[in-house]
Design an enzyme around this catalytic site. Structure first.
Site, PDB file in Angstrom:
ATOM      1  N   GLN A 238      -0.560   4.337   6.212  1.00  0.00           N
ATOM      2  CA  GLN A 238      -0.787   3.173   7.062  1.00  0.00           C
ATOM      3  C   GLN A 238       0.528   2.447   7.355  1.00  0.00           C
ATOM      4  O   GLN A 238       1.507   2.573   6.621  1.00  0.00           O
ATOM      5  CB  GLN A 238      -1.787   2.226   6.399  1.00  0.00           C
TER       6      GLN A 238
ATOM      7  N   VAL B 240      -0.591  -2.659   2.870  1.00  0.00           N
ATOM      8  CA  VAL B 240      -1.572  -1.700   3.375  1.00  0.00           C
ATOM      9  C   VAL B 240      -1.996  -0.837   2.191  1.00  0.00           C
ATOM     10  O   VAL B 240      -1.315  -0.782   1.169  1.00  0.00           O
ATOM     11  CB  VAL B 240      -1.008  -0.823   4.518  1.00  0.00           C
ATOM     12  N   SER B 241      -3.125  -0.162   2.333  1.00  0.00           N
ATOM     13  CA  SER B 241      -3.703   0.533   1.184  1.00  0.00           C
ATOM     14  C   SER B 241      -3.083   1.892   0.894  1.00  0.00           C
ATOM     15  O   SER B 241      -3.093   2.347  -0.253  1.00  0.00           O
ATOM     16  CB  SER B 241      -5.217   0.692   1.379  1.00  0.00           C
ATOM     17  N   THR B 242      -2.577   2.573   1.920  1.00  0.00           N
ATOM     18  CA  THR B 242      -2.049   3.923   1.711  1.00  0.00           C
ATOM     19  C   THR B 242      -0.681   4.081   2.356  1.00  0.00           C
ATOM     20  O   THR B 242      -0.302   3.307   3.243  1.00  0.00           O
ATOM     21  CB  THR B 242      -2.990   4.989   2.316  1.00  0.00           C
TER      22      THR B 242
END
Length: 202
Positions: free
Chosen positions: A15, A10-12
């Site tokens: 998340q 996931v990007s962050t």
């Protein structure tokens, strides 16, 4: 011994990885063999992925991901990774691409080779089209800016109010270039750029 690994991203940090991890576990992957990252997909410099690629995956292993964009958001990078897996005889399965998940009898590996080649070709075409679109938009933006009379690039250097006085003193060898720059609060590159412009009548 051939192994199966899973990769989730996931990007962050806010998340959640649970949905991807659950999908990978349903493919009968041991949770300890699921490598995760909470990092942007803009490039491949992620701790988990680099460890997976460089330390864990071996020839004959299988890597399973939920979707291709878990590898990267960059189409060129995805293409490069597919080619890397292909050349190192690592099978990539993508849950969201069911044709990659099919188990075939031994001797029919050519089917996976064909699927891989199609994916690489499609992604190459998409990446190239995206590059052309970006270039076209940049060219259109520059054309519009020029039509409106906007100056592009770095702003032009401007002569300070005391330019002529200080310049003439410098040219008459009454002061050094260093002192001239100090009096006009100017860097060396800007000073000589303005000297050139002034002497060319610009």
């Amino acid at each position: 011994m051939k192994k199966i690994y899973g990769y989730a991203r996931v990007s962050t940090t806010e998340q959640n990885l649970d949905r991807q991890i659950e999908a990978l576990k349903q493919c009968e992957i041991d949770e300890r063999d699921i490598i995760t990252d909470k990092a942007s997909g803009k490039d491949l410099n992620r701790d988990g992925y680099q460890s997976l690629k460089n330390s864990l995956l071996r020839e004959g292993d299988t890597l399973i991901i939920k979707s291709l964009d878990r590898l990267s958001r960059n189409k060129c990078h995805i293409k490069e990774e597919l080619e890397y897996f292909k050349s190192n005889h690592i099978r990539l399965k993508v849950i969201d691409l069911p044709t990659t998940m099919i188990e075939l009898p031994e001797g029919q590996e050519w089917v996976f080779e064909m699927i891989n080649n199609i994916l690489i070709e499609v992604l190459s075409s998409i990446a190239e089209q995206e590059r052309l679109t970006i270039r076209q938009r940049q060219a259109e933006g520059i054309a519009v800016a020029k039509a409106k009379g906007k100056e592009l690039g770095r702003p032009k250097a401007e002569y300070p109010d005391n330019w002529e006085v200080v310049y003439n003193e410098w040219k008459d060898n009454k002061i050094t270039a260093k002192l001239a720059m100090e009096q006009m609060n100017m860097k060396r590159t800007t000073f000589y750029k303005l000297v050139k412009m002034y002497e060319e009548g610009r």
